[in-house]
Design a protein around this motif. Structure first.
Motif, PDB file in Angstrom:
ATOM      1  N   ALA A   7      10.779  -4.526   4.079  1.00  0.00           N
ATOM      2  CA  ALA A   7       9.773  -3.705   3.411  1.00  0.00           C
ATOM      3  C   ALA A   7       9.515  -4.276   2.026  1.00  0.00           C
ATOM      4  O   ALA A   7      10.372  -4.956   1.464  1.00  0.00           O
ATOM      5  N   PRO A   8       8.345  -4.007   1.463  1.00  0.00           N
ATOM      6  CA  PRO A   8       8.060  -4.486   0.116  1.00  0.00           C
ATOM      7  C   PRO A   8       8.871  -3.714  -0.923  1.00  0.00           C
ATOM      8  O   PRO A   8       9.372  -2.629  -0.663  1.00  0.00           O
ATOM      9  N   ALA A   9       8.968  -4.300  -2.110  1.00  0.00           N
ATOM     10  CA  ALA A   9       9.665  -3.674  -3.233  1.00  0.00           C
ATOM     11  C   ALA A   9       8.689  -3.500  -4.379  1.00  0.00           C
ATOM     12  O   ALA A   9       7.643  -4.135  -4.430  1.00  0.00           O
ATOM     13  N   THR A  10       9.037  -2.626  -5.308  1.00  0.00           N
ATOM     14  CA  THR A  10       8.296  -2.486  -6.555  1.00  0.00           C
ATOM     15  C   THR A  10       9.109  -3.214  -7.618  1.00  0.00           C
ATOM     16  O   THR A  10      10.305  -2.972  -7.761  1.00  0.00           O
ATOM     17  N   ALA A  11       8.481  -4.132  -8.343  1.00  0.00           N
ATOM     18  CA  ALA A  11       9.196  -4.971  -9.307  1.00  0.00           C
ATOM     19  C   ALA A  11       8.784  -4.655 -10.737  1.00  0.00           C
ATOM     20  O   ALA A  11       7.660  -4.245 -11.007  1.00  0.00           O
ATOM     21  N   ARG A  12       9.739  -4.876 -11.646  1.00  0.00           N
ATOM     22  CA  ARG A  12       9.509  -4.758 -13.087  1.00  0.00           C
ATOM     23  C   ARG A  12       9.925  -6.078 -13.700  1.00  0.00           C
ATOM     24  O   ARG A  12      11.040  -6.539 -13.498  1.00  0.00           O
ATOM     25  N   GLN A  13       9.035  -6.713 -14.471  1.00  0.00           N
ATOM     26  CA  GLN A  13       9.337  -7.994 -15.100  1.00  0.00           C
ATOM     27  C   GLN A  13       8.932  -7.952 -16.568  1.00  0.00           C
ATOM     28  O   GLN A  13       7.761  -7.755 -16.882  1.00  0.00           O
ATOM     29  N   SER A  14       9.894  -8.109 -17.455  1.00  0.00           N
ATOM     30  CA  SER A  14       9.594  -8.218 -18.883  1.00  0.00           C
ATOM     31  C   SER A  14       9.194  -9.657 -19.165  1.00  0.00           C
ATOM     32  O   SER A  14       9.901 -10.589 -18.791  1.00  0.00           O
ATOM     33  N   ALA A  25      14.886 -12.523 -18.988  1.00  0.00           N
ATOM     34  CA  ALA A  25      15.555 -11.494 -18.185  1.00  0.00           C
ATOM     35  C   ALA A  25      15.059 -11.548 -16.743  1.00  0.00           C
ATOM     36  O   ALA A  25      13.860 -11.715 -16.500  1.00  0.00           O
ATOM     37  N   PRO A  26      15.966 -11.399 -15.793  1.00  0.00           N
ATOM     38  CA  PRO A  26      15.533 -11.398 -14.392  1.00  0.00           C
ATOM     39  C   PRO A  26      14.752 -10.125 -14.072  1.00  0.00           C
ATOM     40  O   PRO A  26      14.927  -9.100 -14.731  1.00  0.00           O
ATOM     41  N   VAL A  73      10.874   7.263 -10.706  1.00  0.00           N
ATOM     42  CA  VAL A  73      11.806   6.173 -10.975  1.00  0.00           C
ATOM     43  C   VAL A  73      11.803   5.874 -12.471  1.00  0.00           C
ATOM     44  O   VAL A  73      10.737   5.822 -13.092  1.00  0.00           O
ATOM     45  N   ASP A  74      12.983   5.690 -13.055  1.00  0.00           N
ATOM     46  CA  ASP A  74      13.105   5.313 -14.468  1.00  0.00           C
ATOM     47  C   ASP A  74      12.495   3.924 -14.650  1.00  0.00           C
ATOM     48  O   ASP A  74      12.932   2.963 -14.018  1.00  0.00           O
ATOM     49  N   ALA A  75      11.477   3.812 -15.506  1.00  0.00           N
ATOM     50  CA  ALA A  75      10.777   2.541 -15.690  1.00  0.00           C
ATOM     51  C   ALA A  75      11.634   1.503 -16.399  1.00  0.00           C
ATOM     52  O   ALA A  75      11.395   0.304 -16.264  1.00  0.00           O
ATOM     53  N   GLY A  76      12.637   1.936 -17.146  1.00  0.00           N
ATOM     54  CA  GLY A  76      13.473   1.007 -17.879  1.00  0.00           C
ATOM     55  C   GLY A  76      14.500   0.289 -17.022  1.00  0.00           C
ATOM     56  O   GLY A  76      14.803  -0.878 -17.258  1.00  0.00           O
ATOM     57  N   ASN A  77      15.032   0.962 -16.008  1.00  0.00           N
ATOM     58  CA  ASN A  77      16.078   0.330 -15.201  1.00  0.00           C
ATOM     59  C   ASN A  77      15.835   0.428 -13.691  1.00  0.00           C
ATOM     60  O   ASN A  77      16.679   0.015 -12.906  1.00  0.00           O
TER      61      ASN A  77
END
Length: 106
Positions: A7-14, A25-26, A73-77
């Motif tokens: 399934a797809p994931a939702t990603a956060r990239q700084s 940061a990964p 979902v906590d956007a920071g972590n």
């Protein structure tokens, strides 16, 4: 809950660090096996202290159970704060935006 396949994931990239340079940061991910998430909407906390100080709101379709869920979902972590099964199945690929009370797009 059961899962099927991938399934797809939702990603956060700084992309920038605190000094404005390139961040190494990964990426961080939200992932639930068998779920297909919609486009998340970011909602900042009142008086945020960081760029990612808030939550992501989105729905997902669980391919195995054919059920839909609402996620906070906590956007920071990228940790799940709340998840609720919805009383109906939503279509995959739902898009949306968040507008604070009293503010509508022009």
């Amino acid at each position: 809950r059961t899962s099927i396949g991938a399934a797809p994931a939702t990603a956060r990239q700084s992309v920038c660090n605190s000094t404005g340079g390139l961040s190494l940061a990964p990426p961080q991910y939200w992932y639930e096996p068998g779920h297909f998430p919609s486009q998340p909407s970011f909602v900042a906390r009142p008086n945020p202290t960081a760029e990612d100080d808030g939550v992501l709101l989105f729905t997902s379709l669980d391919g195995a159970s054919n059920s839909s869920f609402f996620w906070v979902v906590d956007a920071g972590n990228m940790t799940t704060l709340s998840v609720t099964e919805l009383p109906m199945r939503l279509i995959f690929g739902l898009h949306g935006e968040f507008y604070p009370a009293g503010v509508l797009p022009g």
